[in-house]
Design a protein around this motif. Structure first.
Motif, short mmCIF file in Angstrom:
data_model
loop_
_atom_site.label_atom_id
_atom_site.label_comp_id
_atom_site.label_asym_id
_atom_site.label_seq_id
_atom_site.Cartn_x
_atom_site.Cartn_y
_atom_site.Cartn_z
N LEU A 175 0.84 -1.20 0.00
CA LEU A 175 0.00 0.00 0.00
C LEU A 175 0.88 1.25 0.00
O LEU A 175 1.88 1.30 0.71
N LEU A 177 0.88 5.40 0.67
CA LEU A 177 0.21 6.55 1.24
C LEU A 177 1.00 7.81 0.92
O LEU A 177 2.22 7.76 0.73
N ARG A 182 -4.32 7.36 1.60
CA ARG A 182 -4.22 6.33 0.55
C ARG A 182 -4.02 6.96 -0.83
O ARG A 182 -4.76 7.86 -1.23
N TYR A 226 -4.54 -0.37 7.75
CA TYR A 226 -4.73 0.51 6.61
C TYR A 226 -5.60 -0.08 5.50
O TYR A 226 -5.90 0.61 4.53
N THR A 461 -11.49 8.64 -1.84
CA THR A 461 -11.44 8.08 -0.49
C THR A 461 -11.78 9.16 0.52
O THR A 461 -11.14 10.21 0.56
N ARG A 486 -14.65 4.35 0.22
CA ARG A 486 -13.86 4.48 -1.00
C ARG A 486 -14.66 4.03 -2.21
O ARG A 486 -15.37 3.01 -2.16
#
Length: 902
Positions: A175, A177, A182, A226, A461, A486
């Motif tokens: 992921l 960020l 995000r 997350y 998001t 999201r």
């Protein structure tokens, strides 16, 4: 006018001489360096913050006073009377000032040193000033132990966007960020090449390096904290927040074309046979000692807003990199890295509304035009001699536009609850254009350029996050909870008709092949004694190099996701910390998941910490994996094959018994320790990651009986279970002796991935996910990588020397597609098809000198000794002499850079 200009010059000179530069390091009363400390010249808006080692540097007026402030510590004022001012901050009477939150913990008082999970903190300013790497992926490849990325060639869209990953897992299992929010993924799904096959990922190169303050890499499963994609870990990019300072760089570099290997006379891109880039991709031009010439210009500037710490920081970056061309075979004369022209704009802003409330926003726009060669067409029905005598090498070009914007409010209530409400939107557009190509079914009337369509992915998001720290509960308790909503949307849009259509002899698109006559050429291999040997061969439709998306490929799909989470960190004592997190997610297209995480950290003494964690995780199938579809031509030494990549919801897919895609499920465990003895620090962390129902791209199934106009079909499936075990090591020593600053760092990763199970059902395993497919998956997780870095600084001079060792990689080439009878046995076929790339050490060198307080010149070389992978044969995936392995295939890169700071 001249007198006026002279007056301005003298005023500026007098202003510069009225200033002095102050530097130093800020620590707490235990001797631990403090990152993110705010240092302000009292009575002004001139300020900086400390880096991850607690270092700072600021230019102030004579007689100035410096104000040091940091969350949880008392404010301190120091008169700027010396050139070096080292500061120790006390926690007594600490105020709630601007806070630093490290990824992996929602506790703003937690630092990377006392975290329960392994976190790398990379100061991008330090890395970029001592490296010639142009893009973020290249930077991280050489400084982060378990980060892997590499350039690819002959991989369609993957030539233009580099897939990258942590701990040997997929690009979509990490992921990303930005400022803790995000980041959207790329719309590209990787179909070819050695890395990221069947995966989507986040395009880190769309973020300008000059806009980044630091990069935090959480090397631990974090889906419970997350959400989706965090199976391998999290990369958090923290943007610049400095003000009243203009910084920038101008860099130029080029690659050495002297490729190492024993190449037969006539090999493309060797002496006397260098591809002429101004020709049709099948003719030779002048030799060159250097290629891939690259120019990068970047600038960053920030302005203060108000007197309470507000700022607006802006970055602009331009990059222009030419193609590299390396030895390739007749069917791939254009083997090498893609050409890139890009422009980046990025901004980061905070506006205080009151003492406890602020508005923030950040985002940017990346625009890239890229250009890469496809496979060469030397003859046959794909060549129209009147347009390209002797053949041609088509070019796949792309227009990539990446836009993002995030904004929100942060506040703290009277009772100490911190509230953060935000919304982030991002969209990636990937538009293909083919050049130097033809639609062979149009014969001599064909254009040589086509708009081939493309795809886009957008993501919105909305987050609501709440946290509070209770100092009175044991030795400290931090509670956090929140929600996220999201939406995602994936589109495929069609290209122009000529990019995908097949035309008849009257130049009308073929809609009924039983009544329309296709253009043909005589079959040069016609055998009158063989009843199955055709006298003529039909000319194929669509643009060569990359077939355009047709109206049948159009996709317009979306989904929503709602997630709820809670996590807590409790310092049971000053020495013992436990933390836990639970996250619930519900997707509109496949259902719900519930994941949890438990972590701990124990201080054995003031120098040694032990830490460990265990968590469950998941990754939702991307919309691209569910709905992507394409008809394309797969080239190998054996020839061309027409392939249908069928979407997951297609009747063709169901006819093979392929089930609906579900989420990947993971269990992640880690155990390690940290040590800190004066100038020496060490972190050692072992990990075990089990992933079930991992989504992969199958091999090619025989599709001719289906009558859909292609030879083969392939699909996305929850196809394998994998187990990955490994060890990350970071050892660092820094010492200042008089004016000499010395640093030595060893970073390393040992990784072992195994495929536990292939879930082929009733389908033949060797076609579903055969030995060659397994080889590509395992090659994405190299056995080890070690980097040894030496840094030296004395007054105006600095130097860096780095040795990076990439482990052996084994891949299986196209010989696996041959008849096993040609090799005597399956074991012999695997042995013949195995290409072994031995371990290699790449050396980087950089030398820098400060011309003045505002200017610095740097020269250096990446891959100084011009090391190449082991030479291979003509069965490899990319059509050159080497596969796309971690060390790259472009050789030595030499550069010079001018840095400025005002």
């Amino acid at each position: 006018m001249k007198k006026f200009a002279l007056l301005l010059f003298l005023l500026n000179v007098s202003f510069l001489f009225a200033q002095k530069e102050i530097s130093g390091v800020v620590k707490d009363n235990t001797g631990m360096a403090l990152p993110g400390v705010n240092i302000i010249e009292k009575g002004t808006q001139n300020g900086v913050s400390t880096d991850m080692d607690g270092n700072y540097k600021i230019r102030v007026k004579e007689g100035a006073t410096l104000v040091f402030s940091y969350v949880g510590f008392s404010k301190l004022e120091k008169a700027a009377t010396a050139a070096v001012i080292n500061v120790v901050l006390s926690e007594e009477g600490g105020q709630a000032l601007k806070e630093v939150q490290i990824v992996g913990s929602r506790n703003t008082k937690r630092t990377v040193v006392n975290s329960a999970v392994p976190i790398d903190i990379i100061s991008v300013k330090d890395v970029t000033t001592q490296s010639g790497k142009l893009e973020i992926n290249e930077l991280l490849q050489y400084v982060a132990p378990s980060f892997n990325a590499n350039k690819q060639s002959g991989s369609d869209g993957s030539d233009h966007v580099d897939p990258a990953s942590l701990r040997g897992l997929g690009p979509d299992q990490t992921l990303v960020l930005i400022n803790g929010k995000r980041r959207h993924q790329s719309s590209l799904i990787n179909l070819f090449g050695t890395r990221g096959r069947g995966n989507t990922g986040t395009d880190l190169n769309a973020i300008p390096a000059a806009s980044i303050k630091r990069i935090e890499i959480l090397r631990d499963g974090a889906a419970a904290q997350y959400g989706s994609d965090a199976i391998a870990g999290v990369i958090n990019i923290v943007l610049n927040d400095n003000v009243n300072e203009l910084t920038g760089t101008i860099t130029y570099g080029a690659f050495n074309t002297n490729a190492k290997g024993d190449f037969p006379v006539g090999t493309a891109n060797t002496d006397g046979y260098r591809l002429d880039k101004n020709g049709n991709g099948n003719s030779f031009g002048k030799d060159q000692s250097f290629d891939g010439g690259s120019v990068k210009v970047a600038a960053n500037y920030g302005v203060a807003i108000g007197e309470k710490g507000g700022f607006a920081n802006f970055t602009a970056e331009y990059i222009n990199k030419n193609k590299t061309l390396r030895p390739g075979f007749d069917f791939r004369k254009g083997f090498g890295e893609a050409e890139i022209q890009g422009f980046n704009l990025f901004g980061n802003m905070v506006i205080p509304i009151s003492d406890k409330t602020e508005f923030y926003a950040f985002g940017g726009r990346n625009h890239r035009d890229t250009d890469a060669y496809a496979f060469t067409r030397n003859g046959g029905p794909r060549v129209v001699q009147s347009i390209y005598p002797g053949g041609y090498t088509p070019r796949i070009t792309s227009n990539i536009i990446d836009n993002s914007m995030a904004a929100g409010f942060r506040t703290e209530t009277a009772s100490g609850w911190k509230i953060d409400i935000s919304n982030a939107f991002g969209k990636n557009l990937f538009h293909y254009y083919t050049k130097g190509t033809i639609n062979a079914s149009l014969e001599g009337a064909s254009p040589t350029e086509f708009d081939a369509g493309g795809h886009s992915l957008s993501q919105n998001t909305t987050n609501f996050d709440v946290s509070k720290n209770y100092d009175s509960v044991m030795s400290g308790l931090n509670l956090a909870f929140g929600a996220e909503f999201r939406t995602e949307k994936f589109n495929i849009f069609a290209g122009e008709e000529g990019s995908y259509a097949t035309y008849d002899i009257n130049r009308r698109p073929v809609t009924d092949p039983t009544t329309q006559v296709l253009p043909t050429i005589p079959n040069p291999d016609y055998d009158s004694t063989d009843p199955n040997s055709p006298m003529t061969l039909p000319r194929p439709g669509g643009s060569q190099g990359f077939p355009g998306y047709s109206p049948l490929n159009i996709v317009d799909r979306s989904r929503t996701n709602l997630s709820l989470y809670t996590d807590a960190e409790l310092d049971i004592t000053d020495a013992f910390l436990v933390s836990g997190a639970v996250r619930f997610e519900n997707y509109s297209d496949f259902g719900s998941t519930l994941n949890g995480k438990l972590a701990m950290r124990l201080k054995a003494n003031k120098n040694i910490n032990f830490r460990g964690s265990i968590s469950t995780g998941f990754r939702a199938p991307s919309l691209a994996q569910v709905y992507y579809n394409l008809r394309f031509t797969n080239f190998s030494i054996a020839g061309a094959t027409e392939v249908l990549l069928s979407p997951n919801n297609s009747p063709v897919t169901k006819s093979f018994g392929i089930q609906k895609l579900n989420e990947e499920k993971a269990v992640n465990a880690s155990l390690g320790f940290t040590a800190n003895y004066g100038d020496f620090t060490a972190t050692v962390d072992g990990y075990l990651i089990n992933v079930k129902d991992r989504i992969v791209l199958t091999g090619y199934f025989d599709a001719q009986p289906l009558g859909v106009g292609v030879d083969k079909a392939q699909f996305f499936v929850n196809g394998v279970d994998t187990k990955t075990a490994g060890l990350d090591v970071v050892l660092a020593w820094k010492k200042t002796i008089n004016d000499n600053k010395i640093g030595v760092t060893l970073v390393g990763n040992i990784n072992d991935m195994k495929i536990d199970k292939v879930k082929n059902g009733n389908l033949p395993e060797n076609t579903f996910f055969g030995e060659r497919d397994k080889g590509f998956l395992l090659a994405s997780a190299p056995n080890n990588k070690f980097g040894l870095n030496f840094n030296y600084n004395r007054k105006a001079f600095d130097a860096g020397l780095a040795f990076t060792r990439f482990s052996e990689v084994k891949l299986l080439d196209y010989q696996m597609d041959e008849d096993v009878a040609n090799y005597g046995s399956f074991a012999n076929q695997i042995k013949a098809a195995t290409d072994t790339y031995g371990a290699k050490i790449v050396t980087d060198l950089t030398l820098g000198y400060k011309l003045s307080k505002s200017a610095k010149i740097t020269i250096g070389a990446n891959n100084l000794l011009n090391i190449y992978p082991d030479q291979q044969d003509d069965w490899v995936e990319g059509g050159g002499y080497w596969d796309a392995v971690q060390m790259g295939f472009s050789g030595a890169y030499y550069y010079a850079r001018l840095g400025f700071n005002f």
